[in-house]
Design an enzyme around this catalytic site. Structure first.
Site: not given
Ligand code: XIL
Length: 745
Positions: A164, A205, A241, A271, A273
């Protein structure tokens, strides 16, 4: 990457693997409830890993553990490899939690993706709160990365090295790393990781970078630069996400995968979802499934995508409800570990892939993207200066002061065209106007001869005005604006520089442009024309009825969901049935222009002296009536192929099927297999057309149909000079694409 080659490769891969892996799958899958093959066994056949993310505490839940082992071939530690976990005090490393996860993964033949070495959050307070010199922070970065990566050397296959680092506008995020070390920290991080484990596969990422947008552009540009400098980077992860109802385009994602692949980089879906709003029911679960499915199709289609990881496993445990208030249920299994529609959809894609019945192919060919009113194209201007040869000129086609007669007859004594290009974060454009009389002394700014621009970004919009001979500006616009008129007042050049963007490639913004003309020098007179490129009711200044401007860089894809809604064309309910093109009842209907020449890709405008054309439609009972007026001095009707003659075509889609009606000047419509009555009738001089089309069922007020109308003009008996449409486009209405909307009132 050549699509055919690619599908051929995928095809070969599928056939080859299916045969050799078949017995193994059968064995693997008998194990559990039902005979279903697991996700991981199916995915293995197309060289894809399906992963999930979790924490050590989840392994205490036996069902969780069991599902992970059954279905997944890859693990990303959800939190326990982050900086605050592994180096809670400076120089004191704690791998106890992460080690358990890695051990579990390796025992169960899962690969591990380490996550994440460098990030702006989940850092320990000693790091956050310390005052570090540049050298100290570089030292901290090096020690951290080298210690962690060495610890897992040979065990962790992939690393998210930097997480990020970009803002939504494509610029660098101002993190503790960036603020001290500048953009160099990214390069440093990759080099340190590579030194510690030369076999590890290293990723950048980020989120909201899956498609062709400003942020993804920023990432793309930077990784390209890193590769050119020889920095060891092997892929880009895109987090995904998503929400079940947010805009998403497979074509746009596909383009991004392809451009990264051209650099030799893999893409990982890291990631995934897809969150639902609390209270949402079945249809949201269906939308959710569609998104998971689309991503799986892309992962199967592209060999460059070899990881499909979901951010969790069951809705019982997910970060979503804590981070996004009012949302939840984002994963493949519900709270009771039952597979959801999303699981079934993903499973089906993998079954098809392993059975060789997978037929999806993303439509990355730009000309196939279906859209209601094409966006205007802004072309890249490599040197940063306006270049008349690089841009596309569009007409000012509609007079929005004309109320129902929106056409621009020659008698209005005003005409013009405009073009816009872009460079970095600047829109660079030009207006050319033909006007013999210029008024600039009116008391009201907008009643003078002027140019206005309307820009919409999300729910914000700005209006800029320049009276002929004067500069312009908009209040509160986040950027710089300049405008300059030629001495004769016939040419206006402008530059709009956005603070919110690093570069505009691939962006679509809401856009409109207007040219006003007043020929009366009384200080309180009113202008007689305000010309726009699209029809409408002159509410651009209220932030409505915008067109779209698309920064059409290489590989860019206009977003699937329009950023602004242009007006639709209107067919009025007529009080009487019109019997010909002269019927007085036509005064009740809207009259529109045929002003965009789709046979010229550089200049869509029509030369003033050659042809002028307008059209109008209305409805009465269950008939659609229309009229077309043309002023044309040479009429050609001798061509063997009727579409090459002077003719009018209608494209009409009510329900499933597209109907195309064509009438050569002087003749009735050609016969087509339309099951109701239809008829076209020309005046003796061939300058007006009247048509009537019976509809299959009565018209409901507010109903909208797919629609377009075209007039072709051939003057030399060889090729058509013009094919005029009421909106921009690329001449593919006959394929059922690029239809506009006709709304019945
Ligand atoms: C999130 C986790 O799922 C949570 O449990 C934590 O509190 C915060 O981080 N982008 C990412 C992940 O790269 O590491 C993040 O994960 C979600 C967003």
């Amino acid at each position: 990457m050549n699509k055919l080659t690619l599908s051929a490769i995928v095809g070969l891969m599928l056939c080859g693997c299916t045969a050799s892996n078949e017995p193994q799958i059968v064995e693997n899958n008998m194990a559990d409830q039902g005979n279903e093959a697991s996700l991981k066994s199916l995915a293995a056949q197309v060289n894809l890993s399906v992963g999930t993310a979790f924490e050590t505490r989840h392994l205490q839940d036996p069902l969780f553990r069991q599902k992970v082992i059954e279905e997944f071939s890859q693990l990303t530690p959800e939190n326990e490899m982050k900086f605050s976990y592994v180096q809670p005090q400076r120089g004191q490393f704690d791998f106890s939690k992460a080690d358990q996860l890695v051990e579990f993964a390796l025992e169960n033949n899962m690969t591990v993706k380490g996550h994440a070495l460098v990030w702006h959050i989940q850092n320990p307070s000693w790091l956050e709160d310390g005052q570090w010199s540049k050298e100290e922070l570089a030292e901290i970065l090096e020690t951290h990365i080298k210690t962690v990566v060495s610890h897992y050397k040979g065990q962790v296959k992939y690393w998210d090295v930097v997480n990020e680092a970009f803002n939504d506008n494509g610029g660098f995020r101002e993190t503790l790393w960036y603020n001290a070390l500048g953009e160099e920290y990214i390069e440093m991080a990759f080099r340190f990781a590579h030194e510690a484990d030369p076999d590890a596969i290293l990723f950048y990422n980020d989120y909201s970078t899956e498609g062709m947008n400003a942020k993804a552009n920023g990432v793309y540009r930077h990784v390209k630069k890193l590769l050119e400098k020889g920095v060891p980077i092997h892929g880009v992860g895109t987090q995904l996400h998503l929400t079940s109802d947010g805009p998403i385009s497979d074509v746009s994602i596909a383009r991004n995968i392809e451009r990264l692949s051209e650099l030799g980089l893999k893409t990982h879906f890291t990631e995934i979802d897809v969150r639902l709003r609390d209270g949402d029911g079945e249809s949201a679960l269906f939308d959710q499934a569609k998104r998971y499915e689309m991503l799986m199709k892309l992962a199967v289609f592209y060999p460059q995508v070899d990881l499909y990881t979901t951010w969790g496993l069951t809705d019982k445990y997910s970060w979503v409800p804590n981070w996004f208030k009012g949302y939840g249920r984002p994963l493949l299994f519900d709270e009771n570990y039952q597979p959801k529609a999303a699981y079934n959809a993903v499973h089906q894609v993998l079954e098809d892939a392993s059975a060789g019945t997978f037929s999806y192919q993303p439509a990355t060919d730009l000309t196939l993207v279906q859209r209601y009113v094409q966006a205007f194209d802004a072309k890249a201007l490599p040197s940063g200066a306006f270049d008349a040869n690089a841009v596309v000129y569009y007409p000012f086609a509609y007079n929005q002061l004309g109320v129902r007669n929106q056409t621009v007859p020659k008698a209005e004594n005003i005409s013009g065209k405009w073009a816009v290009g872009y460079h970095d974060n600047q829109l660079i454009g030009q207006v050319l106007r033909h006007d013999d009389f210029t008024v600039t002394n009116n008391k009201q700014a907008h009643e003078n001869d002027n140019v206005e621009l309307f820009i919409r970004l999300g729910d914000k919009f700005w209006q800029f005005r320049s009276i002929v001979g004067q500069d312009f500006a908009a209040a509160n616009f986040p950027g710089e604006i300049q405008g300059e008129w030629s001495n004769d007042g016939q040419q206006f050049d402008f530059v709009i520089e956005f603070d919110d963007y690093e570069d505009l490639v691939g962006e679509t913004i809401g856009f409109n442009i207007a040219l006003s003309d007043n020929d009366n020098t009384a200080e309180d007179s009113v202008r007689h024309a305000q010309l726009y490129p699209l029809s409408g009711s002159n509410i651009g200044w209220q932030g409505e009825e915008f067109g779209e401007l698309f920064m059409n860089g290489q590989n860019a894809v206009v977003a699937a969901v329009p950023v602004a809604l242009p007006p639709t064309f209107v067919a009025k309910s007529l009080t009487q049935k019109p019997v010909d093109a002269e019927s007085s009842v036509w005064q009740e209907s809207y009259h529109y222009s045929l002003a965009f020449n789709q046979l010229d890709k550089k200049d869509m405008t029509v030369s003033q002296d050659s042809i002028a054309a307008t059209w109008s439609v209305g409805h009465h009972d269950n008939w659609l009536y229309g009229m077309v007026q043309r002023q044309d001095d040479i009429t050609v009707t001798s061509m063997e192929e009727s579409y090459l003659n002077d003719n009018v075509e209608l494209f009409f889609q009510r329900g499933e099927e597209l109907m195309q009606f064509r009438s050569t000047v002087g003749k009735d419509f050609e016969k087509i297999r339309y099951p109701h009555q239809y008829r076209a009738q020309w005046s003796d001089d061939g300058q007006t057309l009247y048509f009537a089309i019976e509809l299959d069922k009565p018209i409901a007020s507010g109903e909208a149909i797919g629609w377009n109308i075209a007039m072709s003009d051939n003057d030399d008996g060889k090729a058509r000079r013009y094919q005029l449409y009421p909106v921009p486009g690329s001449n593919i209405s006959y394929l059922g694409e690029e239809l506009t909307k006709l709304t019945f009132e």
